[in-house]
Design a protein around this motif. Sequence first.
Motif, PDB file in Angstrom:
ATOM      1  N   LEU A   1       0.736  -1.191  -0.104  1.00  0.00           N
ATOM      2  CA  LEU A   1       0.061  -0.177   0.023  1.00  0.00           C
ATOM      3  C   LEU A   1       0.865   1.159  -0.064  1.00  0.00           C
ATOM      4  O   LEU A   1       1.727   1.454   0.841  1.00  0.00           O
ATOM      5  CB  LEU A   1      -0.833   0.039   1.344  1.00  0.00           C
ATOM      6  N   ARG A   2       0.797   2.151  -0.980  1.00  0.00           N
ATOM      7  CA  ARG A   2       1.384   3.275  -1.085  1.00  0.00           C
ATOM      8  C   ARG A   2       0.520   4.479  -0.859  1.00  0.00           C
ATOM      9  O   ARG A   2      -0.504   4.650  -1.646  1.00  0.00           O
ATOM     10  CB  ARG A   2       2.112   3.584  -2.577  1.00  0.00           C
TER      11      ARG A   2
ATOM     12  N   ILE B   1       5.177   5.752   1.916  1.00  0.00           N
ATOM     13  CA  ILE B   1       4.728   7.073   1.802  1.00  0.00           C
ATOM     14  C   ILE B   1       5.640   7.729   0.726  1.00  0.00           C
ATOM     15  O   ILE B   1       5.390   8.879   0.178  1.00  0.00           O
ATOM     16  CB  ILE B   1       5.020   7.761   3.178  1.00  0.00           C
ATOM     17  N   ASN B   2       6.387   7.050   0.248  1.00  0.00           N
ATOM     18  CA  ASN B   2       7.469   7.547  -1.090  1.00  0.00           C
ATOM     19  C   ASN B   2       7.986   6.092  -1.384  1.00  0.00           C
ATOM     20  O   ASN B   2       7.457   5.007  -0.849  1.00  0.00           O
ATOM     21  CB  ASN B   2       8.279   8.585  -0.866  1.00  0.00           C
ATOM     22  N   ASP B   3       8.660   6.173  -2.414  1.00  0.00           N
ATOM     23  CA  ASP B   3       9.747   4.985  -2.862  1.00  0.00           C
ATOM     24  C   ASP B   3      10.400   4.295  -1.867  1.00  0.00           C
ATOM     25  O   ASP B   3      10.788   3.369  -2.103  1.00  0.00           O
ATOM     26  CB  ASP B   3      10.508   5.335  -4.391  1.00  0.00           C
ATOM     27  N   GLU B   4      10.874   5.151  -1.019  1.00  0.00           N
ATOM     28  CA  GLU B   4      12.000   4.514   0.099  1.00  0.00           C
ATOM     29  C   GLU B   4      11.504   4.618   1.253  1.00  0.00           C
ATOM     30  O   GLU B   4      12.148   3.963   2.205  1.00  0.00           O
ATOM     31  CB  GLU B   4      13.293   5.538  -0.171  1.00  0.00           C
ATOM     32  N   GLN B   5      10.481   5.210   1.828  1.00  0.00           N
ATOM     33  CA  GLN B   5      10.106   5.354   3.172  1.00  0.00           C
ATOM     34  C   GLN B   5       8.636   4.681   3.300  1.00  0.00           C
ATOM     35  O   GLN B   5       7.668   4.887   2.593  1.00  0.00           O
ATOM     36  CB  GLN B   5       9.992   6.726   3.657  1.00  0.00           C
TER      37      GLN B   5
END
Length: 1126
Positions: free
Chosen positions: A1079-1080, A1106-1110
């Motif tokens: 889920l993003r 919440i983004n591509d890395e976090q």
Amino acid sequence: MFCYDSKIKTLRDKVKDLETKESEVRDLVVEAKNNVLDIKSYVEKWLQNVDEIKKAADKIFEDATNSEMQCLFFTCPNLTTRYSLGKDATEKTAEVAKLLKKRFQNVAEPKQLVQIPYKNPGDFGDFETRISIKKEIMDALKDKDVSIIGICGMGGVGKTTMAKEIDFEAKIDKLFDEFTWAEVSQNPDVTKIQDQLASKLGLKFNDCTDKDERAERLRKRLGGDRSKSILVILDDVWEDTVLKTIGVPSAGDDKELKILLTSRDKDVCRKMRAQRIFDVDLLNEKESWELFKEKAEISDDATDVIKDTAEKIAKQCGGLPLALVIVGRALSRKEEHEWKNALVELRSSAVTNIKGVPKLYSRIELSYNYLESDEAKSLFLLCSLYPEDSDIAIEDLVRYAWGLELFRGTMTLITTRDRVKTIVGHLKSCYLLLSPEDKDHVRLHDVVRDVCLQIASKYKMSKYTGLKEWPKHDNNESYSAISLTSNELNQLPSGLEYPDLKFLEVTCNQQSLNISKEFFADMKELRVLDFTAMRIHIPSSIQLLTNLRTLCLDYCTLNTENSTFGNLKMLEVLSFRGSALDHFPEDIAELSNLRLLDLRLKHRSSYCPLPPGILMQLKKLEELYLGVVEIRDDELEQQGDIIKEISSLTNLNTFQISTNDPQFLLQILHVLCIEKLERFHIELTDLEYANENILEYYYFGRRLHIRGITYASMLSQSAINSLMWRTEHLSIEMDLNNLDDLSQQVMERKNMLDEDGFKYLNRNHPIGAFDGLQEINLNGIPKMKHLFKGVIRPPSLHNLMFLTIKGCPSLKSLFSESVASGMVNLQSLYISNCDRLKEIVSMDREQNEVTRMLEFPKLQNIILEDLRNFKSFRRGTNKTIGVLNPLFKQVTLPNLETLNIDGLGCTVTILDELRQIRSHKLRALRIANLDDVSILFDFEYTKDDAEIRIRGQLTFLQVAFLPKLVHITTMFPKGICIFKNLTYLIVERCDNLRYLFSPSMANSLVALEGVSVLQCEAIEEIIGRQEEDNTSNIEIVEEGTTSRIVFPKLRYLDLCGLDRFRLLSSQNYEFVFPSLDYLRIENCLATTKLCSRQLLSAPKLDKVWINDEQSVDISNFLDFEGSIQM
């Protein structure tokens, strides 16, 4: 009174006789029941009548005893009663006599089989790949114009299972009056087959043993009664003559007779004139795992090692159902070490300890043994020398076959190539070879490859993978072929003795390979040598290979400074494709027998021009691949040498060149006899593009590519037109639209632009032009008004499959109706950025109105993009009949799979378009940049189940840049899963859309796996309120109650750039996501929680990206009233 006694006595005697006969009949009935036979109804009725008559007789006997009257001291008869009883006795005696006359030849018949759903012990399950093809076969059975149907596929793929399921369903649906089935096999037992068919039809051959006489009787039985429909199923057919031999009449002669056959050989079905042939394909990866997991009984609590190993083993089975079942059952409830050993055995193609696998291999070997020619067997075994899962270039096989002299009577490379392609086609029709996406390649199924390697080993052919050093062989072993693939091999040693070796192939991953000077010393019988992807210096011992006919040094970095190639006097095929040379080996000029020279060198690797005088010596050359030819200013003299030398190659039938010099190309075309070229790839383009794309086409047919604004004037040259008329793949990319005024003036002064402009393709075309044309790609031609103008007679354009046109601003229509009607093989249509285009198909000049449907029977993919003046696919008038919509009016596309409508200038009503197209194969739909679409699917006027089925096939839906879109669906039909197969949904830049799904639609998305919602300003929630109409299939939720919404297969949900998005739903729904693991939620500033006052069940979800890395813990998106089940 004496008469009365006689009547009673007679009845008693007859009843005793009847009881005796009844006992005999009942004994027969017991015996029949013990043999599982059905008792005939008239026998049961007779026994029932016997019981009734015996009861009546007993009543008479009892009344007779009680008929005496007591008179003072003795009894006296009651005459009235006796008279009545005597009369009854006479009647019953007659009835008993009638029952006694009944004769029984037999009391029973074979029991009618109770139809239960067919479930093979190796049942392959109700997978989607099977359900869809089963439906198509059932439809074919119902088609009155189809009399013979073939089910084809490789051994073990499930053809018999499919046929039995079809047989069962056809009986349930009562499609035929009679059904019969026989197993034919590779070595058919004609008498047994005839008995199998006859037994189901109630036909008795009695003592008849003559096969021909039995065949004639069977033929009459199947074709004699025209009032009854019959389905004949023949399983495992290997020969097309089987029908006549057995006695099955041609189904085409009798509309009431249909034949369904299964075969491993598609050619058999074709020879038997099957009107419909269906391929039973391999299972996809997901289905394979489900089947394997079931058969191997892998539970959720199995160890991670077993699960991981099991997944790898399932992949080794390659989607072959029988392999999955056999291997799965063999490993059921086994220990970890047994699983690991099984994986090693399967990977090594040496399976000895997995129960059932040798039998599976023998079934596949049967297909190999049945190949009619040694040529086909040899070519098939060559394929085993390729690495696992690799695509096998057919052109490789051509060059190998030529070097090994596999074929008799092929005097040229062209005829050899034709023979290879013919054999490959047959191997594919037998399902020994598979077809990957690239049609110029083939592939071996992993299980078939294992069998192939075992067979090849019998002929001393060996394949090695991943070795660090040369394999150790007994020098007494007489190897005929060796193939070695390794990323770690760095040395080819000396002292090897392979006196019978004819084929050697070594592939590295650009490793530096040290080849000993004497490596080739004892390989004097070598005919084919292939070194691929390595950095090497060819040792001088190569000159000892005096029988070498094919030498392929492809994708290598070669040190050729002291070349000895010139000593290979028998060499006929020499390829440097994709390689870098430090020096051009000039001694190639000594190879007087050379027939193929491939100089398509690695782009930008080195500048290695062709020295003069070489081609002049190669008089036998049939195929010349020059690669990229760059003529520098100081080499103009060389240009003339090349032209002169090419003119001397009178046997040339295949030619390739890519150059940036139009005059040089025209001179070459002038000296070439274009009409003699069987194959050509001629490219006029800039050098950067040429070098980057030179290796794109290993094999080619007839291909012409002109790219660049500086070559516009070439389009009017007669030599180019001659090529254009004969080409199969035509690509013209001018990009003249990007010229500024000054550049255009300069080009006009230099006569670089055609004064008349390139207005259409068929200018002054001769008869037969465009007959072989398969692909057209046109880009950036500003003055072209029509693709084809006027009348083009068949078979011109008959073979056209792919049509792409971009950036042609003057284009008004593509072709007329008469031209379009001949495009029966068109598969793909891509039209983009043509501002004035109004229609695809225009009316012929003599037409006043559209009077009939126009069908494109094979068109699978349509992309219509940035066509701001587009009005309709086909031009019509106000008098057109059956017009349902403005876009695809009077056009049917029965096999359309993908439709992309993006940026059209006309009003588009999606449901109307789909209704008109009537394709039950539509899988992907993309709708974008339409200004007036407010509702995507309005079901208010949905008419029938057929329309619903059309939309039910969708697996992919993308909606983008629809500024007025308010609803994806409205008036959703009650209780119907319209989008039951939708797997992926993308919604982007739809700024009036406030929610994604209604509850009705949400509960129909049972197959949905992925959802992306991007940059939609108004989106507030995923599930909105239920539509307030009478068709809702979910009740409006009352305060305090909870309604469940389940997405059973949803794996990922991507929400990005949604400024107003707050939560999943403002309504009181319970959400169940059993498969959700990604889920993003990114740049959704109004989002603070996922749920409010409801339960979220997502057992696989523990974080939100919440983004591509976090990512953050899921608890951050649940309020105090919400909860999540983990």
